[in-house]
Design a protein around this motif. Structure first.
Motif, PDB file in Angstrom:
ATOM      1  N   GLY A 181       0.810  -1.202   0.000  1.00  0.00           N
ATOM      2  CA  GLY A 181       0.000   0.000   0.000  1.00  0.00           C
ATOM      3  C   GLY A 181       0.849   1.260   0.000  1.00  0.00           C
ATOM      4  O   GLY A 181       2.067   1.225  -0.164  1.00  0.00           O
ATOM      5  N   VAL A 182       0.213   2.369   0.208  1.00  0.00           N
ATOM      6  CA  VAL A 182       0.881   3.658   0.238  1.00  0.00           C
ATOM      7  C   VAL A 182       1.763   3.733   1.482  1.00  0.00           C
ATOM      8  O   VAL A 182       1.313   3.425   2.579  1.00  0.00           O
ATOM      9  N   PRO A 183       3.033   4.149   1.320  1.00  0.00           N
ATOM     10  CA  PRO A 183       3.923   4.203   2.483  1.00  0.00           C
ATOM     11  C   PRO A 183       3.699   5.457   3.322  1.00  0.00           C
ATOM     12  O   PRO A 183       3.259   6.487   2.810  1.00  0.00           O
ATOM     13  N   CYS A 184       4.047   5.374   4.584  1.00  0.00           N
ATOM     14  CA  CYS A 184       4.035   6.527   5.478  1.00  0.00           C
ATOM     15  C   CYS A 184       5.162   7.463   5.047  1.00  0.00           C
ATOM     16  O   CYS A 184       6.282   7.017   4.794  1.00  0.00           O
ATOM     17  N   MET A 185       4.874   8.745   4.973  1.00  0.00           N
ATOM     18  CA  MET A 185       5.873   9.719   4.551  1.00  0.00           C
ATOM     19  C   MET A 185       7.012   9.818   5.571  1.00  0.00           C
ATOM     20  O   MET A 185       8.149  10.047   5.224  1.00  0.00           O
ATOM     21  N   ARG A 186       6.718   9.607   6.848  1.00  0.00           N
ATOM     22  CA  ARG A 186       7.714   9.761   7.900  1.00  0.00           C
ATOM     23  C   ARG A 186       8.632   8.556   8.004  1.00  0.00           C
ATOM     24  O   ARG A 186       9.840   8.671   7.992  1.00  0.00           O
ATOM     25  N   CYS A 187       8.068   7.326   8.102  1.00  0.00           N
ATOM     26  CA  CYS A 187       8.892   6.140   8.363  1.00  0.00           C
ATOM     27  C   CYS A 187       9.033   5.216   7.162  1.00  0.00           C
ATOM     28  O   CYS A 187       9.760   4.232   7.218  1.00  0.00           O
ATOM     29  N   ASP A 188       8.289   5.485   6.085  1.00  0.00           N
ATOM     30  CA  ASP A 188       8.356   4.725   4.842  1.00  0.00           C
ATOM     31  C   ASP A 188       7.837   3.295   4.958  1.00  0.00           C
ATOM     32  O   ASP A 188       8.085   2.463   4.116  1.00  0.00           O
ATOM     33  N   SER A 189       7.119   2.983   6.029  1.00  0.00           N
ATOM     34  CA  SER A 189       6.539   1.643   6.141  1.00  0.00           C
ATOM     35  C   SER A 189       5.133   1.647   5.560  1.00  0.00           C
ATOM     36  O   SER A 189       4.514   2.695   5.377  1.00  0.00           O
ATOM     37  N   GLU A 190       4.630   0.452   5.276  1.00  0.00           N
ATOM     38  CA  GLU A 190       3.280   0.324   4.736  1.00  0.00           C
ATOM     39  C   GLU A 190       2.267   0.775   5.785  1.00  0.00           C
ATOM     40  O   GLU A 190       2.400   0.487   6.970  1.00  0.00           O
ATOM     41  N   VAL A 191       1.247   1.485   5.343  1.00  0.00           N
ATOM     42  CA  VAL A 191       0.198   1.969   6.233  1.00  0.00           C
ATOM     43  C   VAL A 191      -0.928   0.938   6.270  1.00  0.00           C
ATOM     44  O   VAL A 191      -1.395   0.490   5.228  1.00  0.00           O
ATOM     45  N   LEU A 192      -1.335   0.551   7.447  1.00  0.00           N
ATOM     46  CA  LEU A 192      -2.473  -0.347   7.614  1.00  0.00           C
ATOM     47  C   LEU A 192      -3.677   0.516   7.939  1.00  0.00           C
ATOM     48  O   LEU A 192      -3.650   1.314   8.865  1.00  0.00           O
ATOM     49  N   TRP A 193      -4.721   0.364   7.158  1.00  0.00           N
ATOM     50  CA  TRP A 193      -5.899   1.207   7.307  1.00  0.00           C
ATOM     51  C   TRP A 193      -6.993   0.469   8.055  1.00  0.00           C
ATOM     52  O   TRP A 193      -7.167  -0.727   7.910  1.00  0.00           O
ATOM     53  N   ALA A 194      -7.761   1.217   8.818  1.00  0.00           N
ATOM     54  CA  ALA A 194      -8.921   0.675   9.515  1.00  0.00           C
ATOM     55  C   ALA A 194     -10.080   1.651   9.315  1.00  0.00           C
ATOM     56  O   ALA A 194      -9.865   2.848   9.145  1.00  0.00           O
ATOM     57  N   SER A 195     -11.270   1.130   9.308  1.00  0.00           N
ATOM     58  CA  SER A 195     -12.440   1.997   9.197  1.00  0.00           C
ATOM     59  C   SER A 195     -13.225   1.936  10.496  1.00  0.00           C
ATOM     60  O   SER A 195     -13.193   0.937  11.216  1.00  0.00           O
ATOM     61  N   GLU A 196     -13.925   2.999  10.784  1.00  0.00           N
ATOM     62  CA  GLU A 196     -14.769   3.058  11.978  1.00  0.00           C
ATOM     63  C   GLU A 196     -16.025   3.833  11.596  1.00  0.00           C
ATOM     64  O   GLU A 196     -15.952   4.972  11.152  1.00  0.00           O
ATOM     65  N   CYS A 197     -17.161   3.174  11.711  1.00  0.00           N
ATOM     66  CA  CYS A 197     -18.441   3.835  11.461  1.00  0.00           C
ATOM     67  C   CYS A 197     -19.483   3.162  12.353  1.00  0.00           C
ATOM     68  O   CYS A 197     -19.136   2.313  13.179  1.00  0.00           O
ATOM     69  N   ASN A 198     -20.741   3.494  12.171  1.00  0.00           N
ATOM     70  CA  ASN A 198     -21.795   2.894  12.991  1.00  0.00           C
ATOM     71  C   ASN A 198     -21.953   1.396  12.741  1.00  0.00           C
ATOM     72  O   ASN A 198     -22.595   0.705  13.522  1.00  0.00           O
ATOM     73  N   CYS A 199     -21.372   0.899  11.652  1.00  0.00           N
ATOM     74  CA  CYS A 199     -21.413  -0.541  11.367  1.00  0.00           C
ATOM     75  C   CYS A 199     -20.441  -1.305  12.266  1.00  0.00           C
ATOM     76  O   CYS A 199     -20.591  -2.500  12.468  1.00  0.00           O
ATOM     77  N   GLY A 200     -19.417  -0.629  12.750  1.00  0.00           N
ATOM     78  CA  GLY A 200     -18.397  -1.252  13.589  1.00  0.00           C
ATOM     79  C   GLY A 200     -17.014  -1.048  12.998  1.00  0.00           C
ATOM     80  O   GLY A 200     -16.853  -0.466  11.925  1.00  0.00           O
ATOM     81  N   THR A 201     -16.020  -1.536  13.693  1.00  0.00           N
ATOM     82  CA  THR A 201     -14.642  -1.409  13.234  1.00  0.00           C
ATOM     83  C   THR A 201     -14.406  -2.305  12.030  1.00  0.00           C
ATOM     84  O   THR A 201     -14.740  -3.488  12.055  1.00  0.00           O
ATOM     85  N   ASN A 202     -13.855  -1.727  10.981  1.00  0.00           N
ATOM     86  CA  ASN A 202     -13.547  -2.425   9.727  1.00  0.00           C
ATOM     87  C   ASN A 202     -14.766  -3.074   9.073  1.00  0.00           C
ATOM     88  O   ASN A 202     -14.651  -4.078   8.383  1.00  0.00           O
ATOM     89  N   ARG A 203     -15.937  -2.481   9.278  1.00  0.00           N
ATOM     90  CA  ARG A 203     -17.150  -2.996   8.651  1.00  0.00           C
ATOM     91  C   ARG A 203     -17.720  -2.030   7.628  1.00  0.00           C
ATOM     92  O   ARG A 203     -18.759  -2.293   7.011  1.00  0.00           O
ATOM     93  N   ALA A 204     -17.066  -0.887   7.395  1.00  0.00           N
ATOM     94  CA  ALA A 204     -17.549   0.085   6.415  1.00  0.00           C
ATOM     95  C   ALA A 204     -17.505  -0.538   5.029  1.00  0.00           C
ATOM     96  O   ALA A 204     -16.590  -1.286   4.700  1.00  0.00           O
ATOM     97  N   VAL A 205     -18.516  -0.250   4.212  1.00  0.00           N
ATOM     98  CA  VAL A 205     -18.547  -0.753   2.838  1.00  0.00           C
ATOM     99  C   VAL A 205     -18.676   0.430   1.883  1.00  0.00           C
ATOM    100  O   VAL A 205     -19.316   1.428   2.198  1.00  0.00           O
TER     101      VAL A 205
END
Length: 113
Positions: A58-82
């Motif tokens: 994925g897209v790297p972090c500008m500061r540390c250059d590691s891969e960014v792990l994304w999470a979503s948060e909505c009323n559906c719950g954590t990582n349940r956004a569609v």
């Protein structure tokens, strides 16, 4: 401060070369002045940075250059956004807990819950 870039195009080209198109695409709604200010702030950090390379990751972090792990948060719950019907179907199939909207969606798409 020395004027490094003559215009918006040169600033965008520099940022694209250093950070990639995905990052620069976020600037589409910025004014010329905002792009100039943003580029001036980042220049000292980016000038000696290696040029952006497309990765399998994925897209790297500008500061540390590691891969960014994304999470979503909505009323559906954590990582349940569609964001499209395919994601919604996969979410319904991969989760035993269904929301009220899932039941209606499943009926319309012939999915048994």
């Amino acid at each position: 401060m020395k004027n490094r870039f003559k215009n918006r195009k040169e600033r965008i080209d520099f940022l694209t070369r250093k950070l990639g198109f995905d990052y620069v695409s976020l600037m589409v709604s910025m004014t010329d002045g905002q792009v100039k200010k943003h580029t001036d702030k980042l220049y000292s950090v980016l000038k000696d940075k290696e040029d952006f390379k497309i990765r399998d990751k994925g897209v790297p972090c500008m500061r540390c250059d590691s891969e960014v792990l994304w999470a979503s948060e909505c009323n559906c719950g954590t990582n349940r956004a569609v964001f499209d019907e395919t994601m919604w179907i996969e979410d319904i199939e991969n989760n035993s807990e269904h929301l009220k909207q899932d039941i209606e969606f499943a009926k319309c798409h012939g999915i048994e819950l």
